[in-house]
Motif scaffolding. Structure first.
Motif, PDB file in Angstrom:
ATOM      1  N   VAL A  54      -9.739 -19.361  -4.200  1.00 31.74           N
ATOM      2  CA  VAL A  54     -10.648 -19.697  -2.768  1.00 31.74           C
ATOM      3  C   VAL A  54     -11.306 -19.053  -2.729  1.00 31.74           C
ATOM      4  CG1 VAL A  54     -10.166 -19.870   0.267  1.00 31.74           C
ATOM      5  CG2 VAL A  54      -8.414 -20.517  -1.790  1.00 31.74           C
ATOM      6  N   HIS A  55     -12.121 -17.747  -2.294  1.00 28.78           N
ATOM      7  CA  HIS A  55     -13.197 -17.035  -2.197  1.00 28.78           C
ATOM      8  C   HIS A  55     -14.025 -17.635  -3.435  1.00 28.78           C
ATOM      9  CE1 HIS A  55     -11.202 -14.145   0.163  1.00 28.78           C
ATOM     10  NE2 HIS A  55     -10.674 -13.585  -0.569  1.00 28.78           N
ATOM     11  N   ARG A  56     -13.853 -18.609  -4.220  1.00 30.16           N
ATOM     12  CA  ARG A  56     -15.052 -18.593  -5.140  1.00 30.16           C
ATOM     13  C   ARG A  56     -15.040 -19.812  -4.961  1.00 30.16           C
ATOM     14  NH1 ARG A  56     -11.489 -17.237 -11.023  1.00 30.16           N
ATOM     15  NH2 ARG A  56     -12.598 -15.278 -11.285  1.00 30.16           N
ATOM     16  N   ALA A  57     -14.165 -20.562  -4.212  1.00 31.68           N
ATOM     17  CA  ALA A  57     -14.185 -22.225  -3.832  1.00 31.68           C
ATOM     18  C   ALA A  57     -15.494 -21.970  -3.135  1.00 31.68           C
ATOM     19  CB  ALA A  57     -13.534 -22.737  -3.829  1.00 31.68           C
ATOM     20  N   PHE A  58     -15.477 -21.283  -1.801  1.00 28.70           N
ATOM     21  CA  PHE A  58     -15.866 -21.229  -0.756  1.00 28.70           C
ATOM     22  C   PHE A  58     -17.008 -20.551  -0.972  1.00 28.70           C
ATOM     23  CE2 PHE A  58     -12.998 -20.541   2.084  1.00 28.70           C
ATOM     24  CZ  PHE A  58     -12.624 -22.068   2.892  1.00 28.70           C
ATOM     25  N   ILE A  59     -17.625 -20.195  -2.435  1.00 32.35           N
ATOM     26  CA  ILE A  59     -18.493 -18.679  -2.778  1.00 32.35           C
ATOM     27  C   ILE A  59     -19.222 -20.287  -3.180  1.00 32.35           C
ATOM     28  CG2 ILE A  59     -20.562 -17.126  -4.437  1.00 32.35           C
ATOM     29  CD1 ILE A  59     -17.503 -15.174  -3.806  1.00 32.35           C
ATOM     30  N   ALA A  60     -19.212 -21.084  -3.830  1.00 33.25           N
ATOM     31  CA  ALA A  60     -20.174 -22.290  -5.148  1.00 33.25           C
ATOM     32  C   ALA A  60     -20.249 -22.958  -3.570  1.00 33.25           C
ATOM     33  CB  ALA A  60     -18.574 -22.482  -5.614  1.00 33.25           C
ATOM     34  N   ALA A  61     -19.693 -22.893  -2.793  1.00 32.59           N
ATOM     35  CA  ALA A  61     -20.286 -24.179  -1.515  1.00 32.59           C
ATOM     36  C   ALA A  61     -21.737 -23.537  -0.534  1.00 32.59           C
ATOM     37  CB  ALA A  61     -18.790 -24.441  -0.533  1.00 32.59           C
ATOM     38  N   GLY A  62     -20.848 -21.953  -0.986  1.00 40.36           N
ATOM     39  CA  GLY A  62     -22.412 -21.968   0.004  1.00 40.36           C
ATOM     40  C   GLY A  62     -21.857 -20.552   0.330  1.00 40.36           C
ATOM     41  N   ALA A  63     -21.285 -20.099   0.597  1.00 38.52           N
ATOM     42  CA  ALA A  63     -21.417 -19.141   1.704  1.00 38.52           C
ATOM     43  C   ALA A  63     -21.669 -17.853   0.884  1.00 38.52           C
ATOM     44  CB  ALA A  63     -19.500 -19.235   2.172  1.00 38.52           C
TER      45      ALA A  63
ATOM     46  N   PRO B   1     -14.266 -26.030   1.753  1.00 38.15           N
ATOM     47  CA  PRO B   1     -14.978 -25.529   1.323  1.00 38.15           C
ATOM     48  C   PRO B   1     -15.949 -26.467   1.356  1.00 38.15           C
ATOM     49  CG  PRO B   1     -13.647 -24.597  -0.016  1.00 38.15           C
ATOM     50  CD  PRO B   1     -13.041 -26.028   0.913  1.00 38.15           C
ATOM     51  N   GLU B   2     -15.397 -27.675   1.177  1.00 42.62           N
ATOM     52  CA  GLU B   2     -16.076 -28.928   1.214  1.00 42.62           C
ATOM     53  C   GLU B   2     -16.974 -29.055   2.803  1.00 42.62           C
ATOM     54  OE1 GLU B   2     -12.109 -30.141   3.202  1.00 42.62           O
ATOM     55  OE2 GLU B   2     -13.544 -28.540   1.075  1.00 42.62           O
ATOM     56  N   HIS B   3     -16.756 -28.542   4.128  1.00 52.36           N
ATOM     57  CA  HIS B   3     -17.272 -28.104   5.183  1.00 52.36           C
ATOM     58  C   HIS B   3     -18.607 -27.403   4.784  1.00 52.36           C
ATOM     59  CE1 HIS B   3     -12.952 -29.578   6.992  1.00 52.36           C
ATOM     60  NE2 HIS B   3     -13.323 -30.061   7.327  1.00 52.36           N
ATOM     61  N   ILE B   4     -18.204 -26.173   4.314  1.00 51.54           N
ATOM     62  CA  ILE B   4     -19.338 -25.062   3.859  1.00 51.54           C
ATOM     63  C   ILE B   4     -20.364 -25.377   3.607  1.00 51.54           C
ATOM     64  CG2 ILE B   4     -19.322 -22.767   3.556  1.00 51.54           C
ATOM     65  CD1 ILE B   4     -17.880 -23.088   5.938  1.00 51.54           C
ATOM     66  N   ALA B   5     -20.076 -27.313   2.415  1.00 51.95           N
ATOM     67  CA  ALA B   5     -20.644 -27.001   1.343  1.00 51.95           C
ATOM     68  C   ALA B   5     -22.052 -28.126   2.058  1.00 51.95           C
ATOM     69  CB  ALA B   5     -19.798 -28.032  -0.419  1.00 51.95           C
ATOM     70  N   ARG B   6     -20.947 -28.516   2.927  1.00 53.20           N
ATOM     71  CA  ARG B   6     -22.259 -29.812   4.284  1.00 53.20           C
ATOM     72  C   ARG B   6     -23.198 -28.900   4.259  1.00 53.20           C
ATOM     73  NH1 ARG B   6     -25.346 -31.799   5.210  1.00 53.20           N
ATOM     74  NH2 ARG B   6     -25.872 -33.918   6.371  1.00 53.20           N
ATOM     75  N   LEU B   7     -22.525 -28.136   5.286  1.00 52.65           N
ATOM     76  CA  LEU B   7     -23.417 -26.660   5.980  1.00 52.65           C
ATOM     77  C   LEU B   7     -24.806 -25.949   5.401  1.00 52.65           C
ATOM     78  CD1 LEU B   7     -21.049 -24.730   8.150  1.00 52.65           C
ATOM     79  CD2 LEU B   7     -22.131 -27.231   8.567  1.00 52.65           C
ATOM     80  N   ASP B   8     -24.275 -25.885   3.717  1.00 48.33           N
ATOM     81  CA  ASP B   8     -25.268 -24.939   2.527  1.00 48.33           C
ATOM     82  C   ASP B   8     -26.162 -26.065   2.570  1.00 48.33           C
ATOM     83  OD1 ASP B   8     -26.030 -22.891   1.595  1.00 48.33           O
ATOM     84  OD2 ASP B   8     -25.473 -24.591  -0.076  1.00 48.33           O
ATOM     85  N   GLU B   9     -25.495 -27.335   2.384  1.00 44.73           N
ATOM     86  CA  GLU B   9     -26.608 -28.559   1.781  1.00 44.73           C
ATOM     87  C   GLU B   9     -28.001 -28.943   3.150  1.00 44.73           C
ATOM     88  OE1 GLU B   9     -26.836 -33.164   0.909  1.00 44.73           O
ATOM     89  OE2 GLU B   9     -25.155 -32.459   1.725  1.00 44.73           O
ATOM     90  N   HIS B  10     -27.414 -28.507   4.243  1.00 49.31           N
ATOM     91  CA  HIS B  10     -28.753 -28.771   5.575  1.00 49.31           C
ATOM     92  C   HIS B  10     -29.261 -27.502   5.749  1.00 49.31           C
ATOM     93  CE1 HIS B  10     -29.853 -29.951   8.971  1.00 49.31           C
ATOM     94  NE2 HIS B  10     -29.790 -29.389   9.611  1.00 49.31           N
TER      95      HIS B  10
END
Length: 307
Positions: free
Chosen positions: A44-53, A289-298
């Protein structure tokens, strides 16, 4: 939206563990994976980091007697906290210096239940967590605090350890978006801001409440800071739960996840929070992670727009 950058946090550990098939049940909640399958926590940590956290939070929220029981906490609480810190540190170090680790210090005696608070017991529990987490974290995140007294107890337990402290309060979910924002204790956001300043906190956040609760809290916080002529980083990480009743307990029932808070909808809320002055944005329970990835994209688009 104003072209300004913000710090991106991770999302909710517990519901993401459940979603990917990790051991998960009540009352242990997210702590169960530490006992039985810690590799899922790393996943889970890796998924959030990959998403941009750029900040990940230790999986220590449920490492308290309220969730794992008095006997298990007495026997293994410090070791489990240390494990949660080590897993987060390992994932952050894999990603490089750009990712920091926040040491989660939860409500020691039950989420959303300021009526159960006891300062001496709270401090004793937090000292065990702090001892386990200290070698692995960059700063402390006292999260989902329901009252000023809970936050004061965390500060006392830290005993001037030298690491920065972020204070994050949970709010009463209002009937309307424009209701006066209050902590779950009934105390005001204004009081929370003044306490954060008094304790020397590095940031004041609001979490584990509905997105609809957050804008008014940010506006109130900004007003107090303006009146005090002080600066303090502000942040939000909302949950995806329906309104939580005032007598709720975190392990009383498994709350549903709202169907109207997908990544795009959550981004719309985040845009509002940044407009209201949020410097830090992430997600709590049910924000993946999909939410965080969308935030990171923006966020990356905003950064490019400022260049």
């Amino acid at each position: 939206m104003t072209r300004r950058a913000w710090t991106l946090l991770d999302g909710g550990m517990g519901r993401e563990l459940k979603r990917i098939g990790a051991p998960f049940r009540q009352p242990e909640w997210s702590a169960l994976a530490l006992f039985e399958a810690p590799e899922y926590v790393t996943q889970v940590h890796r998924a959030f980091i990959a998403a941009g956290a750029r900040v990940i939070t230790t999986n220590s929220y449920a490492v308290v007697p309220f969730h794992i029981g008095e006997e298990r906490f007495a026997r293994s609480g410090r070791a489990l906290a240390e494990l949660s810190g080590r897993l987060a540190r390992g994932a952050a170090d894999e990603a490089g210096a750009s990712v920091q680790v926040a040491g989660s210090l939860p409500p020691a005696l039950g989420s959303y239940r300021p009526d159960l608070f006891d300062p001496a017991r709270s401090q004793a529990i937090h000292r065990e967590l702090i001892c386990g987490l200290t070698p692995h974290v960059d700063f402390w995140l006292a999260e989902t605090q329901s009252s000023l007294a809970e936050a004061r107890a965390v500060h006392a337990a830290l005993d001037g350890d030298g690491k920065p402290l972020w204070l994050s309060f949970t709010l009463l979910d209002p009937d309307t978006e424009h209701a006066v924002p209050l902590l779950r204790s009934g105390e005001s956001v204004q009081q929370a801001v003044l306490l954060a300043l008094e304790l020397g906190a590095s940031a004041l956040l609001f979490n584990c409440s509905q997105p609809e609760s957050m804008g008014a809290a940010l506006r109130s916080a900004r007003q107090v800071l303006k009146q005090e002529a002080r600066e303090l980083a502000l942040g939000v990480y909302a949950n995806a739960f329906p309104p939580v009743r005032e007598d709720a307990q975190a392990n009383d029932t498994l709350l549903d996840i709202r169907a109207d808070l997908g990544p795009e909808a959550y981004l719309q809320w985040a845009q509002q929070w940044v407009e209201e002055g949020a410097d830090i944005v992430g997600g709590c329970c049910g924000i993946g992670p999909e939410h965080i990835a969308r935030l990171d994209e923006h966020l990356q688009a905003c950064k490019q727009g400022m260049e």
